[in-house]
Design a protein around this motif. Structure first.
Motif, mmCIF file in Angstrom:
data_model
loop_
_atom_site.group_PDB
_atom_site.id
_atom_site.type_symbol
_atom_site.label_atom_id
_atom_site.label_comp_id
_atom_site.label_asym_id
_atom_site.label_seq_id
_atom_site.Cartn_x
_atom_site.Cartn_y
_atom_site.Cartn_z
ATOM 1 N N ARG A 167 0.833 -1.200 0.000
ATOM 2 C CA ARG A 167 0.000 0.000 0.000
ATOM 3 C C ARG A 167 0.882 1.269 0.000
ATOM 4 O O ARG A 167 0.543 2.255 -0.643
ATOM 5 C CB ARG A 167 -0.924 0.000 1.217
ATOM 6 C CG ARG A 167 -2.171 -0.874 1.055
ATOM 7 C CD ARG A 167 -3.171 -0.231 0.092
ATOM 8 N NE ARG A 167 -4.378 -1.016 -0.109
ATOM 9 C CZ ARG A 167 -5.490 -0.902 0.624
ATOM 10 N NH1 ARG A 167 -5.527 -0.052 1.635
ATOM 11 N NH2 ARG A 167 -6.547 -1.635 0.344
ATOM 12 N N LEU A 168 1.989 1.216 0.725
ATOM 13 C CA LEU A 168 2.893 2.374 0.731
ATOM 14 C C LEU A 168 3.466 2.624 -0.658
ATOM 15 O O LEU A 168 3.627 3.771 -1.084
ATOM 16 C CB LEU A 168 4.021 2.157 1.738
ATOM 17 C CG LEU A 168 3.652 2.263 3.220
ATOM 18 C CD1 LEU A 168 4.806 1.788 4.099
ATOM 19 C CD2 LEU A 168 3.275 3.698 3.578
ATOM 20 N N ALA A 169 3.772 1.552 -1.376
ATOM 21 C CA ALA A 169 4.361 1.689 -2.709
ATOM 22 C C ALA A 169 3.311 1.893 -3.796
ATOM 23 O O ALA A 169 3.621 2.414 -4.879
ATOM 24 C CB ALA A 169 5.204 0.464 -3.035
ATOM 25 N N ILE A 217 13.006 -3.283 -1.743
ATOM 26 C CA ILE A 217 11.897 -3.887 -2.490
ATOM 27 C C ILE A 217 11.009 -2.856 -3.175
ATOM 28 O O ILE A 217 10.159 -3.223 -3.991
ATOM 29 C CB ILE A 217 11.020 -4.785 -1.584
ATOM 30 C CG1 ILE A 217 10.519 -4.018 -0.352
ATOM 31 C CG2 ILE A 217 11.775 -6.045 -1.183
ATOM 32 C CD1 ILE A 217 9.546 -4.814 0.508
ATOM 33 N N GLY A 218 11.163 -1.570 -2.883
ATOM 34 C CA GLY A 218 10.315 -0.571 -3.510
ATOM 35 C C GLY A 218 10.540 0.795 -2.897
ATOM 36 O O GLY A 218 11.460 0.996 -2.099
ATOM 37 N N ARG A 219 9.676 1.727 -3.285
ATOM 38 C CA ARG A 219 9.741 3.089 -2.756
ATOM 39 C C ARG A 219 8.338 3.610 -2.457
ATOM 40 O O ARG A 219 7.363 3.178 -3.078
ATOM 41 C CB ARG A 219 10.450 4.024 -3.736
ATOM 42 C CG ARG A 219 11.948 3.702 -3.879
ATOM 43 C CD ARG A 219 12.660 4.705 -4.766
ATOM 44 N NE ARG A 219 14.074 4.355 -4.893
ATOM 45 C CZ ARG A 219 15.033 4.726 -4.045
ATOM 46 N NH1 ARG A 219 14.719 5.481 -3.003
ATOM 47 N NH2 ARG A 219 16.287 4.354 -4.220
ATOM 48 N N VAL A 220 8.247 4.510 -1.510
ATOM 49 C CA VAL A 220 6.961 5.083 -1.133
ATOM 50 C C VAL A 220 6.429 5.915 -2.296
ATOM 51 O O VAL A 220 7.134 6.756 -2.854
ATOM 52 C CB VAL A 220 7.093 5.957 0.127
ATOM 53 C CG1 VAL A 220 5.782 6.674 0.434
ATOM 54 C CG2 VAL A 220 7.529 5.107 1.320
ATOM 55 N N ALA A 223 0.997 8.999 -3.572
ATOM 56 C CA ALA A 223 -0.296 8.986 -2.885
ATOM 57 C C ALA A 223 -0.129 8.659 -1.404
ATOM 58 O O ALA A 223 -0.726 9.317 -0.537
ATOM 59 C CB ALA A 223 -1.228 7.977 -3.555
ATOM 60 N N ALA A 224 0.687 7.632 -1.102
ATOM 61 C CA ALA A 224 0.916 7.272 0.300
ATOM 62 C C ALA A 224 1.701 8.356 1.023
ATOM 63 O O ALA A 224 1.467 8.627 2.212
ATOM 64 C CB ALA A 224 1.656 5.938 0.386
ATOM 65 N N ALA A 225 2.637 8.994 0.339
ATOM 66 C CA ALA A 225 3.425 10.061 0.954
ATOM 67 C C ALA A 225 2.517 11.200 1.408
ATOM 68 O O ALA A 225 2.698 11.765 2.498
ATOM 69 C CB ALA A 225 4.473 10.563 -0.029
ATOM 70 N N CYS A 234 10.923 7.415 -0.699
ATOM 71 C CA CYS A 234 11.617 6.789 0.444
ATOM 72 C C CYS A 234 11.769 5.293 0.192
ATOM 73 O O CYS A 234 10.814 4.615 -0.197
ATOM 74 C CB CYS A 234 10.817 7.043 1.712
ATOM 75 S SG CYS A 234 11.444 6.220 3.188
ATOM 76 N N LEU A 235 12.952 4.776 0.408
ATOM 77 C CA LEU A 235 13.233 3.366 0.165
ATOM 78 C C LEU A 235 12.450 2.479 1.127
ATOM 79 O O LEU A 235 12.380 2.751 2.321
ATOM 80 C CB LEU A 235 14.730 3.098 0.329
ATOM 81 C CG LEU A 235 15.209 1.680 0.006
ATOM 82 C CD1 LEU A 235 15.109 1.401 -1.490
ATOM 83 C CD2 LEU A 235 16.653 1.482 0.484
#
Length: 491
Positions: A167-169, A217-220, A223-225, A234-235
């Protein structure tokens, strides 16, 4: 490898998806917490030992806790984050991250009727990994879901942490091998055992890619930010289960080190260079992010025995009065429920008592001492398998609020104990996030400060040793202990 707008002294974020709430901690490069945030969660318990949560509530709580924590920290400092969650909590979700099932919690045991089937289907794999399939583990629960609700086409098995980081990514991300362990992931071969899954009628496509903890594995996403206050870009680093997160927060990551997590029940974790093989299946091991293994076991002995025997009582007052009974005339192995999982596996085990308390305070003292005896027996079991704790044992969990009990445990164990300064699982995840691309042990060495040390009192060690030996004899007479464990415990 931090946020796109990184500036200033770096900071790291750890997120813990617990049973009762979500906790977020932001730490600096020295591991000192800069800010925290939290939000509550609710559970639904029902018949058949069912225990569910709504995954959407995880996300809402994560957003709220992150927003609270980031409100007082310059987001430009935040370089990376990692997430931990309860081991064995799973749900099914589609490719758009919409839940296709409720979250079946870590202690939901509706998979009980399917344990034998899962055990037989993957016997060779489970034996090699030295794990014993349990009713609360994800594969039996998936079979229960299949029979009672069906498995939606195109759904993916996600652990709590997977759902939150995805969800963050804004997209499905890989899971980590720590959360995947109880879901049947082969941590030796580092693959999903597709042949086992097919025997169980579970499509391998349900099981996504897996990486080692600490891997990017991904970045923020944007939308989540906007909702969390975390910086876009953000990593996101692959996390671990909450028990492993606590071990990181305690800095117990080298052979000879260990951590004891004492709450309602007791969990002991150690470090080993090789995978331990326990024929009883009482001990299983996570992979150490730096190589080697993190073996441990969960006991049904714990502080739950105190609250059951003394509901609503002032335990601090009882602590002070219990000091008059060292040791107590009554010697107990205080199980919180029928059966034991570790340091011995006996589903039919009952609490054991030798002698009789003269009053309620002595009974309370016996319970305190009995949990410590169980802790000592657990350390003996780990040593017998090849993972002795030879240094200071870190103590975490709610029981550390009782400094008397911590000192008592040092006396019973005959070894120094240490209460970490920042023992929260969310702190452990922040340390893991900071270690991405390097050594977790080295990073923890810089970021985990020394805690409060307690040394055993020599005069008490001998007193408690005699009572412990009597308890070992009683457990051996009931054939709860093997002769090898009984001998190791009193050696």
């Amino acid at each position: 490898m931090g946020s796109e707008n990184f500036a200033g002294d770096p900071a790291w974020v750890g997120i813990d998806i617990g049973t009762q709430g979500v906790r977020v901690t932001i730490v600096d490069s020295d591991g000192v917490p800069l800010a925290t945030g939290s939000a509550p969660l609710e559970s639904r318990r029902g018949p058949g030992r069912s225990h569910e949560q709504d995954p959407e509530e995880w996300w809402a709580a994560t957003v709220a806790a992150c927003a609270e924590a980031t409100a007082s920290v310059d987001a430009g400092r935040i370089r990376a984050l990692a997430v931990c969650s309860t081991s064995g909590t799973v749900l099914l979700a589609d490719g758009d991250l919409r839940p296709m099932s409720p979250a079946l919690m870590y202690d939901d045991s509706r998979g009980g009727p399917y344990v034998d089937r899962v055990t037989e289907a993957g016997a060779a794999v489970w034996d090699e990994l030295s794990v014993r399939i349990q009713a609360s583990w994800p594969l039996p629960k998936l079979l229960w879901l299949a029979d009672h609700h069906g498995l939606p086409s195109g759904s993916r098995l996600l652990h709590s942490a997977d759902f939150v980081v995805s969800r963050l990514a804004g997209e499905l991300l890989a899971t980590d091998s720590s959360h995947a362990l109880k879901s049947g992931y082969d941590t030796l071969a580092e693959r999903w055992p597709e042949e086992v899954l097919l025997r169980l009628g579970l499509p391998p496509s349900m099981f996504g890619p897996v990486v080692r903890p600490g891997s990017p594995i991904g970045r923020v996403g944007a939308a989540a930010a906007a909702r969390t206050g975390l910086p876009a870009g953000c990593l996101i680093v692959a996390g671990m289960t909450d028990g492993c997160a606590g071990q990181i927060a305690a800095g117990a990551l080298a052979p000879g080190q260990g951590v004891s997590v004492l709450g309602t029940t007791l969990v002991l974790k150690a470090v080993s260079e090789r995978l331990l093989h326990d024929s009883a299946g009482a001990v299983y091991s996570h992979r150490h992010p730096d190589g080697g293994w993190l073996p441990g076991g969960a006991s049904n002995v714990g502080a739950g025995a105190l609250t059951a025997a003394f509901p609503g009582r002032d335990l601090a007052d009882l602590d002070a009065r219990a000091a008059a009974y060292e040791p107590a005339a009554e010697i107990v192995y205080p199980l919180t429920a029928r059966g034991e999982r570790f340091p011995f596996y006996r589903p039919d085990a009952d609490p054991v008592a030798v002698g009789k308390a003269r009053d309620e305070v002595e009974h309370y003292a016996a319970l305190l001492q009995g949990v410590a005896y169980g802790e000592r027996l657990g350390l003996a079991a780990l040593a017998l398998l090849g993972a002795p704790v030879t240094g200071t044992l870190a103590l975490t969990g709610g029981a550390t609020r009782s400094r008397y009990w911590c000192q008592l445990r040092a006396d019973v164990l005959g070894m120094a104990v240490e209460i970490p300064r920042y023992p929260q699982a969310s702190v452990g995840m922040a340390v893991l996030a900071a270690s991405s691309g390097g050594s977790l042990s080295s990073t923890a060495g810089r970021m985990v400060p020394p805690g409060e040390r307690m040394d055993p009192r020599p005069d008490r060690v001998e007193r408690f040793d005699k009572s412990f030996r009597r308890l070992v004899e009683a457990l051996a007479e009931r054939r709860y202990l093997t002769s090898e464990l009984a001998e190791k415990a009193v050696a």
